[in-house]
Design a protein around this motif. Structure first.
Motif, PDB file in Angstrom:
ATOM      1  N   TYR A 178      -3.098   5.697  -2.505  1.00 39.44           N
ATOM      2  CA  TYR A 178      -3.861   5.757  -3.743  1.00 39.44           C
ATOM      3  C   TYR A 178      -2.958   5.467  -4.938  1.00 39.44           C
ATOM      4  O   TYR A 178      -3.322   4.701  -5.832  1.00 39.44           O
TER       5      TYR A 178
ATOM      6  N   ALA B  73      -2.205   1.790  -5.053  1.00 40.13           N
ATOM      7  CA  ALA B  73      -3.401   1.035  -5.419  1.00 40.13           C
ATOM      8  C   ALA B  73      -3.698   1.181  -6.909  1.00 40.13           C
ATOM      9  O   ALA B  73      -4.079   0.205  -7.569  1.00 40.13           O
TER      10      ALA B  73
ATOM     11  N   SER C  49     -11.417  -1.506  -7.011  1.00 38.94           N
ATOM     12  CA  SER C  49     -12.214  -1.006  -5.895  1.00 38.94           C
ATOM     13  C   SER C  49     -11.327  -0.425  -4.793  1.00 38.94           C
ATOM     14  O   SER C  49     -11.729   0.519  -4.103  1.00 38.94           O
ATOM     15  N   ILE C  50     -10.127  -0.953  -4.625  1.00 38.92           N
ATOM     16  CA  ILE C  50      -9.209  -0.449  -3.593  1.00 38.92           C
ATOM     17  C   ILE C  50      -8.939   1.032  -3.825  1.00 38.92           C
ATOM     18  O   ILE C  50      -9.121   1.861  -2.933  1.00 38.92           O
ATOM     19  N   LYS C  51      -8.522   1.373  -5.032  1.00 34.39           N
ATOM     20  CA  LYS C  51      -8.200   2.769  -5.344  1.00 34.39           C
ATOM     21  C   LYS C  51      -9.447   3.653  -5.353  1.00 34.39           C
ATOM     22  O   LYS C  51      -9.416   4.793  -4.897  1.00 34.39           O
ATOM     23  N   ASP C  52     -10.547   3.099  -5.851  1.00 30.63           N
ATOM     24  CA  ASP C  52     -11.769   3.897  -5.952  1.00 30.63           C
ATOM     25  C   ASP C  52     -12.336   4.274  -4.586  1.00 30.63           C
ATOM     26  O   ASP C  52     -12.824   5.394  -4.405  1.00 30.63           O
ATOM     27  N   THR C  53     -12.278   3.363  -3.632  1.00 26.56           N
ATOM     28  CA  THR C  53     -12.821   3.699  -2.304  1.00 26.56           C
ATOM     29  C   THR C  53     -11.886   4.632  -1.538  1.00 26.56           C
ATOM     30  O   THR C  53     -12.356   5.416  -0.710  1.00 26.56           O
ATOM     31  N   ILE C  54     -10.594   4.585  -1.836  1.00 29.62           N
ATOM     32  CA  ILE C  54      -9.683   5.582  -1.252  1.00 29.62           C
ATOM     33  C   ILE C  54     -10.066   6.961  -1.783  1.00 29.62           C
ATOM     34  O   ILE C  54     -10.193   7.924  -1.014  1.00 29.62           O
TER      35      ILE C  54
ATOM     36  N   SER D 153     -11.784   0.089   1.619  1.00 31.20           N
ATOM     37  CA  SER D 153     -10.658  -0.118   0.713  1.00 31.20           C
ATOM     38  C   SER D 153      -9.801  -1.286   1.183  1.00 31.20           C
ATOM     39  O   SER D 153      -9.393  -2.138   0.386  1.00 31.20           O
ATOM     40  N   HIS D 154      -9.543  -1.324   2.478  1.00 29.51           N
ATOM     41  CA  HIS D 154      -8.741  -2.418   3.043  1.00 29.51           C
ATOM     42  C   HIS D 154      -9.456  -3.756   2.860  1.00 29.51           C
ATOM     43  O   HIS D 154      -8.829  -4.771   2.557  1.00 29.51           O
TER      44      HIS D 154
ATOM     45  N   SER E 232     -11.535  -4.514   0.419  1.00 33.25           N
ATOM     46  CA  SER E 232     -11.387  -4.872  -1.000  1.00 33.25           C
ATOM     47  C   SER E 232     -10.005  -5.447  -1.273  1.00 33.25           C
ATOM     48  O   SER E 232      -9.850  -6.365  -2.082  1.00 33.25           O
TER      49      SER E 232
ATOM     50  N   ILE F 273      -2.221   1.004   4.266  1.00 28.40           N
ATOM     51  CA  ILE F 273      -3.598   1.482   4.455  1.00 28.40           C
ATOM     52  C   ILE F 273      -3.955   1.423   5.938  1.00 28.40           C
ATOM     53  O   ILE F 273      -4.536   2.366   6.487  1.00 28.40           O
TER      54      ILE F 273
END
Length: 122
Positions: A10, A13, A45-50, A70-71, A73, A107
């Motif tokens: 996180y 990201a 989106s990577i950080k947000d979905t984590i 996340s991956h 994205s 990730i």
């Protein structure tokens, strides 16, 4: 781990999303709202979905599902950065691609860890 903010994936990201945001502001004005906007959204989106997945960590399969999102994205973001590298070679997007390659591997490893070793509270 008390928070999603404690996850190294996180933290990276989040840092990379800020770097991508700043880099895209160097794009020509017409590109700020086209490719620039798209790559900014995918990087965030990577950080947000984590973070969202961590909120569902009690349900192991849900957590894994969001880590996979996340991956995905990240792959989208990399694809966009690769195009920007060709279109705007004067801006150093290559370094971001390398950083995302490293983050993608982290990730992936974290997904494997969650699959094999994550303990949910009963």
């Amino acid at each position: 781990m008390k928070s999603y903010k404690d996850l190294e994936i996180y933290q990276l990201a989040f840092q990379y999303a800020i770097e991508v945001h700043k880099l895209t502001l160097l794009l020509p004005k017409f590109e700020l709202y086209e490719q620039g906007s798209q790559v900014r959204r995918s990087s965030k989106s990577i950080k947000d979905t984590i973070a969202e997945g961590y909120g569902r960590r009690r349900y192991k399969q849900e957590f894994i599902r969001f880590l996979i999102f996340s991956h995905a994205s990240l792959i989208e973001c990399k694809s966009q950065l690769e195009m920007l590298t060709i279109l705007y070679s004067d801006i150093n997007f290559k370094q971001m691609i390398e950083k995302y390659d490293n983050l993608g591997a982290r990730i992936y490893k974290f997904i494997e860890y969650v699959e094999t070793s994550w303990k949910t509270k009963k």
